[in-house]
Design an enzyme around this catalytic site. Structure first.
Site, PDB file in Angstrom:
ATOM      1  N   HIS A   1      41.023   8.022  38.830  1.00  0.00           N
ATOM      2  CA  HIS A   1      41.995   8.113  39.925  1.00  0.00           C
ATOM      3  C   HIS A   1      42.865   6.871  39.860  1.00  0.00           C
ATOM      4  O   HIS A   1      42.380   5.761  40.077  1.00  0.00           O
ATOM      5  CB  HIS A   1      41.222   8.191  41.253  1.00  0.00           C
TER       6      HIS A   1
ATOM      7  N   ASN B   1      33.499  10.465  36.530  1.00  0.00           N
ATOM      8  CA  ASN B   1      34.553   9.626  37.112  1.00  0.00           C
ATOM      9  C   ASN B   1      34.108   8.164  36.986  1.00  0.00           C
ATOM     10  O   ASN B   1      33.081   7.773  37.533  1.00  0.00           O
ATOM     11  CB  ASN B   1      34.746  10.034  38.582  1.00  0.00           C
TER      12      ASN B   1
ATOM     13  N   GLU C   1      43.481  11.909  38.441  1.00  0.00           N
ATOM     14  CA  GLU C   1      43.661  12.180  39.879  1.00  0.00           C
ATOM     15  C   GLU C   1      44.740  11.256  40.394  1.00  0.00           C
ATOM     16  O   GLU C   1      44.752  10.057  40.066  1.00  0.00           O
ATOM     17  CB  GLU C   1      42.374  11.862  40.641  1.00  0.00           C
TER      18      GLU C   1
ATOM     19  N   HIS D   1      32.898  15.249  45.086  1.00  0.00           N
ATOM     20  CA  HIS D   1      32.941  14.192  46.084  1.00  0.00           C
ATOM     21  C   HIS D   1      31.581  13.997  46.752  1.00  0.00           C
ATOM     22  O   HIS D   1      31.039  14.927  47.346  1.00  0.00           O
ATOM     23  CB  HIS D   1      34.009  14.398  47.170  1.00  0.00           C
TER      24      HIS D   1
ATOM     25  N   ARG E   1      45.110   4.966  41.747  1.00  0.00           N
ATOM     26  CA  ARG E   1      45.570   4.876  43.135  1.00  0.00           C
ATOM     27  C   ARG E   1      46.866   4.093  43.213  1.00  0.00           C
ATOM     28  O   ARG E   1      47.141   3.230  42.383  1.00  0.00           O
ATOM     29  CB  ARG E   1      44.497   4.212  44.008  1.00  0.00           C
TER      30      ARG E   1
ATOM     31  N   HIS F   1      30.732   8.065  42.116  1.00  0.00           N
ATOM     32  CA  HIS F   1      29.996   6.981  42.770  1.00  0.00           C
ATOM     33  C   HIS F   1      28.502   7.011  42.441  1.00  0.00           C
ATOM     34  O   HIS F   1      27.924   5.992  42.025  1.00  0.00           O
ATOM     35  CB  HIS F   1      30.228   7.069  44.288  1.00  0.00           C
TER      36      HIS F   1
ATOM     37  N   HIS G   1      34.580   3.419  39.419  1.00  0.00           N
ATOM     38  CA  HIS G   1      33.858   2.283  39.992  1.00  0.00           C
ATOM     39  C   HIS G   1      33.383   1.271  38.968  1.00  0.00           C
ATOM     40  O   HIS G   1      32.950   0.178  39.326  1.00  0.00           O
ATOM     41  CB  HIS G   1      32.740   2.769  40.911  1.00  0.00           C
TER      42      HIS G   1
ATOM     43  N   THR H   1      38.712   8.939  48.801  1.00  0.00           N
ATOM     44  CA  THR H   1      39.516  10.072  49.236  1.00  0.00           C
ATOM     45  C   THR H   1      38.817  10.787  50.397  1.00  0.00           C
ATOM     46  O   THR H   1      37.704  11.266  50.247  1.00  0.00           O
ATOM     47  CB  THR H   1      39.701  11.070  48.071  1.00  0.00           C
TER      48      THR H   1
ATOM     49  N   GLU I   1      39.989  22.037  43.046  1.00  0.00           N
ATOM     50  CA  GLU I   1      38.728  21.302  43.142  1.00  0.00           C
ATOM     51  C   GLU I   1      38.350  21.290  44.618  1.00  0.00           C
ATOM     52  O   GLU I   1      39.113  20.788  45.451  1.00  0.00           O
ATOM     53  CB  GLU I   1      38.884  19.876  42.616  1.00  0.00           C
TER      54      GLU I   1
ATOM     55  N   ARG J   1      43.691  -0.305  43.113  1.00  0.00           N
ATOM     56  CA  ARG J   1      42.529  -1.125  43.481  1.00  0.00           C
ATOM     57  C   ARG J   1      41.422  -1.067  42.433  1.00  0.00           C
ATOM     58  O   ARG J   1      40.571  -1.943  42.395  1.00  0.00           O
ATOM     59  CB  ARG J   1      41.985  -0.699  44.844  1.00  0.00           C
TER      60      ARG J   1
HETATM   61  N1  PXP Z   1      36.941  14.395  43.104  1.00  0.00           N
HETATM   62  C1  PXP Z   1      37.999  13.728  43.647  1.00  0.00           C
HETATM   63  C2  PXP Z   1      39.289  14.443  43.786  1.00  0.00           C
HETATM   64  C3  PXP Z   1      37.884  12.386  44.046  1.00  0.00           C
HETATM   65  O1  PXP Z   1      38.938  11.744  44.579  1.00  0.00           O
HETATM   66  C4  PXP Z   1      36.656  11.728  43.838  1.00  0.00           C
HETATM   67  C5  PXP Z   1      36.528  10.273  44.216  1.00  0.00           C
HETATM   68  O2  PXP Z   1      37.435   9.513  43.472  1.00  0.00           O
HETATM   69  C6  PXP Z   1      35.611  12.451  43.251  1.00  0.00           C
HETATM   70  C7  PXP Z   1      35.768  13.787  42.919  1.00  0.00           C
HETATM   71  C8  PXP Z   1      34.287  11.829  42.955  1.00  0.00           C
HETATM   72  O3  PXP Z   1      33.662  11.456  44.153  1.00  0.00           O
HETATM   73  P1  PXP Z   1      32.403  10.502  44.089  1.00  0.00           P
HETATM   74  O4  PXP Z   1      32.870   9.202  43.540  1.00  0.00           O
HETATM   75  O5  PXP Z   1      31.973  10.417  45.513  1.00  0.00           O
HETATM   76  O6  PXP Z   1      31.399  11.178  43.198  1.00  0.00           O
END
Ligand code: PXP
Length: 252
Positions: free
Chosen positions: A44, A8, A71, A198, A46, A222, A11, A102, A152, A50
């Protein structure tokens, strides 16, 4: 069984938006992730835009070689965007403007008709849909009932407990919840895929994979981008993949 890493890159866009510059570009980051072995890219989009922008998703649609997972909230605006851009997978997530990230999974049980409408529009348009849910039997069953083909499982509570106190106490209980939900999901024929994500870090992925062998893929953002800021994206991805492979080789 090997567990797929889906990177992901939200960031990277967060850093870009902080200054309104054209860099760093999440599209470039996605390419580096794939070159280092990531199985797919997750972003994602949003509602408040952002971090990731619509044009990022449009460009990624042309550049991502593995699976592109979008997402998004279950709104008609977002469904229209997904149907136009056509990612390989849409993951519906809950969204609140004031949240940092989230928080909690989608309440499929409590919002069946809203979620079902969004899923049906996407599926009718030819897009597979996953639902990001809390690891509970009710939410897993409701996800299959509304027509999703994947789930998920939200690992945030486990990841936070692990950060606070390692594997002692609370983290073990959260791991059991995720393992139980993943077994239930794996037994439902309509759910073709069980993913999780997450808050996960290189340290917390191992115990998760060992107790929940039905989880085939992880979405990680993250911690991956945080590692990349210090050691570079390709090394960060490779080290995550090595952690997943070590854990998979110890699965019972
Ligand atoms: N899965 C989903 C559905 C999420 O919304 C996020 C955060 O955008 C993640 C996974 C990844 O989470 P993290 O950034 O904490 O690894």
């Amino acid at each position: 069984m090997t567990v797929e890493l889906h990177a992901n890159v939200d960031h990277v866009a967060t850093l870009r938006q902080a200054r309104g510059t054209p860099y760093p570009d999440p599209v470039h980051a996605a390419t580096l992730c794939e070159l280092a072995g990531a199985d797919g890219i997750t972003v994602h989009l949003r509602e408040d835009r952002r971090h990731i922008q619509r044009r990022d998703v449009e460009t990624l649609r042309h550049t991502v070689q593995g699976r592109l997972n979008l997402e998004m909230a279950a709104t008609s605006e977002m469904v229209d965007i997904a149907l136009a851009i056509r990612p390989d997978l849409v993951t519906l997530v809950p969204e609140r403007r004031e949240e940092q990230t989230t928080e909690g999974g989608l309440d499929v049980v409590g919002q069946q008709s809203l979620v079902r409408d969004a899923v049906h529009r996407l599926v009718r348009g030819g897009l597979p849909v996953s639902l990001f849910i809390d690891p509970s039997a009710d939410q897993v069953r409701a996800s299959a009932d509304v027509g999703a083909s994947a789930v998920e499982l939200h690992t945030g509570d486990y990841a936070n407990a692990f950060l606070a106190g390692g594997l002692e106490g609370e983290a073990q209980a959260e791991l059991r919840r995720i393992a139980d939900a993943s077994h239930i999901a794996a037994d439902i024929g309509a759910l073709k895929q069980v993913a999780a994500g997450h808050g996960l870090t290189r340290r917390s992925v191992g115990p998760l994979i060992q107790v929940a062998p039905s989880i085939e893929e992880l979405n990680i953002g993250h911690a991956l981008v945080a590692d990349a800021a210090l050691v570079g994206m390709e090394r960060a991805v490779r080290e995550f993949i090595a952690a997943l492979d070590r854990a998979a080789s110890r699965q019972s």
